[in-house]
Design a protein around this motif. Sequence first.
Motif, PDB file in Angstrom:
ATOM      1  N   PRO A 189      -2.596  18.531  -1.177  1.00 24.05           N
ATOM      2  CA  PRO A 189      -2.870  17.519  -2.212  1.00 24.05           C
ATOM      3  C   PRO A 189      -3.446  16.260  -1.596  1.00 24.05           C
ATOM      4  N   GLN A 190      -4.376  15.651  -2.309  1.00 25.73           N
ATOM      5  CA  GLN A 190      -5.029  14.443  -1.820  1.00 25.73           C
ATOM      6  C   GLN A 190      -4.800  13.303  -2.812  1.00 25.73           C
ATOM      7  N   ASP A 191      -4.447  12.158  -2.317  1.00 23.98           N
ATOM      8  CA  ASP A 191      -4.248  10.977  -3.152  1.00 23.98           C
ATOM      9  C   ASP A 191      -5.460  10.059  -3.047  1.00 23.98           C
ATOM     10  N   VAL A 192      -5.726   9.371  -4.125  1.00 23.61           N
ATOM     11  CA  VAL A 192      -6.813   8.393  -4.151  1.00 23.61           C
ATOM     12  C   VAL A 192      -6.183   7.008  -4.121  1.00 23.61           C
ATOM     13  N   GLY A 193      -6.583   6.186  -3.155  1.00 21.00           N
ATOM     14  CA  GLY A 193      -5.994   4.858  -3.014  1.00 21.00           C
ATOM     15  C   GLY A 193      -6.949   3.754  -3.430  1.00 21.00           C
ATOM     16  N   ILE A 194      -6.388   2.599  -3.687  1.00 21.60           N
ATOM     17  CA  ILE A 194      -7.163   1.414  -4.038  1.00 21.60           C
ATOM     18  C   ILE A 194      -7.029   0.414  -2.891  1.00 21.60           C
ATOM     19  N   ALA A 195      -8.129   0.070  -2.282  1.00 19.89           N
ATOM     20  CA  ALA A 195      -8.111  -0.852  -1.136  1.00 19.89           C
ATOM     21  C   ALA A 195      -8.118  -2.301  -1.628  1.00 19.89           C
ATOM     22  N   VAL A 196      -7.253  -3.133  -1.045  1.00 22.53           N
ATOM     23  CA  VAL A 196      -7.198  -4.557  -1.380  1.00 22.53           C
ATOM     24  C   VAL A 196      -7.172  -5.344  -0.069  1.00 22.53           C
ATOM     25  N   PRO A 197      -7.514  -6.611  -0.090  1.00 18.96           N
ATOM     26  CA  PRO A 197      -7.480  -7.423   1.144  1.00 18.96           C
ATOM     27  C   PRO A 197      -6.071  -7.490   1.727  1.00 18.96           C
ATOM     28  N   GLN A 198      -5.993  -7.538   3.041  1.00 19.30           N
ATOM     29  CA  GLN A 198      -4.701  -7.605   3.704  1.00 19.30           C
ATOM     30  C   GLN A 198      -3.948  -8.872   3.293  1.00 19.30           C
ATOM     31  N   GLY A 199      -2.688  -8.672   2.944  1.00 15.82           N
ATOM     32  CA  GLY A 199      -1.860  -9.797   2.532  1.00 15.82           C
ATOM     33  C   GLY A 199      -2.071 -10.224   1.104  1.00 15.82           C
ATOM     34  N   ALA A 200      -2.788  -9.419   0.302  1.00 18.46           N
ATOM     35  CA  ALA A 200      -3.029  -9.770  -1.104  1.00 18.46           C
ATOM     36  C   ALA A 200      -1.704  -9.833  -1.850  1.00 18.46           C
ATOM     37  N   PRO A 201      -1.448 -10.902  -2.614  1.00 19.53           N
ATOM     38  CA  PRO A 201      -0.154 -11.053  -3.300  1.00 19.53           C
ATOM     39  C   PRO A 201       0.041 -10.050  -4.441  1.00 19.53           C
ATOM     40  N   TYR A 202      -1.050  -9.493  -4.964  1.00 20.70           N
ATOM     41  CA  TYR A 202      -0.928  -8.577  -6.096  1.00 20.70           C
ATOM     42  C   TYR A 202      -0.797  -7.122  -5.671  1.00 20.70           C
ATOM     43  N   LYS A 203      -0.718  -6.853  -4.365  1.00 20.35           N
ATOM     44  CA  LYS A 203      -0.601  -5.460  -3.895  1.00 20.35           C
ATOM     45  C   LYS A 203       0.677  -4.819  -4.405  1.00 20.35           C
ATOM     46  N   LYS A 204       1.786  -5.588  -4.348  1.00 19.31           N
ATOM     47  CA  LYS A 204       3.062  -5.016  -4.797  1.00 19.31           C
ATOM     48  C   LYS A 204       3.006  -4.678  -6.282  1.00 19.31           C
ATOM     49  N   ILE A 205       2.348  -5.503  -7.078  1.00 19.32           N
ATOM     50  CA  ILE A 205       2.232  -5.234  -8.517  1.00 19.32           C
ATOM     51  C   ILE A 205       1.386  -3.996  -8.753  1.00 19.32           C
ATOM     52  N   PHE A 206       0.271  -3.864  -7.998  1.00 25.65           N
ATOM     53  CA  PHE A 206      -0.560  -2.659  -8.103  1.00 25.65           C
ATOM     54  C   PHE A 206       0.255  -1.411  -7.790  1.00 25.65           C
ATOM     55  N   ASP A 207       1.035  -1.481  -6.707  1.00 23.05           N
ATOM     56  CA  ASP A 207       1.838  -0.321  -6.307  1.00 23.05           C
ATOM     57  C   ASP A 207       2.811   0.071  -7.412  1.00 23.05           C
ATOM     58  N   GLN A 208       3.478  -0.895  -8.009  1.00 26.35           N
ATOM     59  CA  GLN A 208       4.455  -0.606  -9.051  1.00 26.35           C
ATOM     60  C   GLN A 208       3.794  -0.001 -10.292  1.00 26.35           C
ATOM     61  N   LYS A 209       2.696  -0.585 -10.709  1.00 29.91           N
ATOM     62  CA  LYS A 209       2.032  -0.096 -11.916  1.00 29.91           C
ATOM     63  C   LYS A 209       1.435   1.302 -11.707  1.00 29.91           C
ATOM     64  N   LEU A 210       0.799   1.503 -10.569  1.00 28.34           N
ATOM     65  CA  LEU A 210       0.206   2.817 -10.305  1.00 28.34           C
ATOM     66  C   LEU A 210       1.280   3.891 -10.187  1.00 28.34           C
ATOM     67  N   LEU A 211       2.387   3.550  -9.535  1.00 29.52           N
ATOM     68  CA  LEU A 211       3.484   4.503  -9.401  1.00 29.52           C
ATOM     69  C   LEU A 211       4.070   4.847 -10.769  1.00 29.52           C
ATOM     70  N   SER A 212       4.199   3.849 -11.630  1.00 29.22           N
ATOM     71  CA  SER A 212       4.713   4.104 -12.979  1.00 29.22           C
ATOM     72  C   SER A 212       3.769   5.005 -13.773  1.00 29.22           C
ATOM     73  N   MET A 213       2.472   4.804 -13.617  1.00 32.01           N
ATOM     74  CA  MET A 213       1.490   5.631 -14.324  1.00 32.01           C
ATOM     75  C   MET A 213       1.561   7.082 -13.855  1.00 32.01           C
ATOM     76  N   VAL A 214       1.705   7.279 -12.549  1.00 33.61           N
ATOM     77  CA  VAL A 214       1.773   8.636 -12.009  1.00 33.61           C
ATOM     78  C   VAL A 214       3.055   9.321 -12.449  1.00 33.61           C
ATOM     79  N   GLU A 215       4.204   8.629 -12.292  1.00 33.19           N
ATOM     80  CA  GLU A 215       5.483   9.231 -12.647  1.00 33.19           C
ATOM     81  C   GLU A 215       5.608   9.460 -14.155  1.00 33.19           C
ATOM     82  N   GLY A 216       4.949   8.638 -14.946  1.00 34.71           N
ATOM     83  CA  GLY A 216       4.997   8.808 -16.394  1.00 34.71           C
ATOM     84  C   GLY A 216       4.075   9.899 -16.912  1.00 34.71           C
TER      85      GLY A 216
END
Length: 285
Positions: A189-216
């Motif tokens: 299986p291959q995952d598709v990721g979204i690249a963001v600048p290092q230290g971006a403050p919204y990375k954690k929010i992206f991770d949470q939302k994307l994970l919720s979309m996948v699990e849902g």
Amino acid sequence: MASVVFMGFVAYVLSVASVSYQEDGTKRESLQVYAFNMFRNIVSQGNMMIVSKWSQRFLFYSWYLFCLVVSALYSGMLTAVLAIPAYETPINFLEDLPRAVKDGYTLSVMADSTNEYLFKEATEGIYKQIWPLFNHKDRPESFVSSPVIGMKRILERKYVYMGPYLVSRVIAMQMGDRKFYFGRQKFFPQDVGIAVPQGAPYKKIFDQKLLSMVEGGLIAKWQEDEVRKIPQTTSGQDESGSKISALTLTHLQAAMYTAAIGYVVAGVSLIIEKTVHFSFEIKDA
């Protein structure tokens, strides 16, 4: 059934034509009786009628041969159909691929893709076992330049294509989904990721939302919705060229010729019998 009715009618006409010179007191049966006995013959139940004239005997002989040929053809066709499995043994797992190669299948993946790299660089396990099974002598046969080529070859010969599931599904929907069988196992299986600048403050929010979309299950739902939008080809596997077909007049030519010869011989015998009978009547007179 048409041949049974026609044969019963011919036998009845012969009995009517010969009644003028029958002297042995043989009872002339009705059309229904002749047709019923013709039906008994074709279902191998025997004949309950006794005929004394050679014209009728020749007609019955030809009918017996006709029934024998038809019965043999039907039995042979039925045996052939029952001997062939309704479905080939499916290829569901990677462990099934060595057996598929022995059965004449060709394995394939996209050339210079991650799938090729996965098998090529494997050092142990099933991936290493499968790599030698590809056609390395004729590389384009096993390593295709596009998924469409691999999917088309599945319809042409014994061929296994391993590629991205969604892409394969889309192509299958366009070519006719029922013509293809997808294995139950999904590997690498291959995952598709979204690249963001290092230290971006919204990375954690992206991770949470994307994970919720996948699990849902939203990603899987959107994927199926997009697949359903694709114009589908409705043709199924029955158009792929089955070698077993119903009996036709071409298969029954021998039986038809036998019946036709019987009609001719019976007619000639009837004419000879009537001629001989009338010649004896003239002499007696």
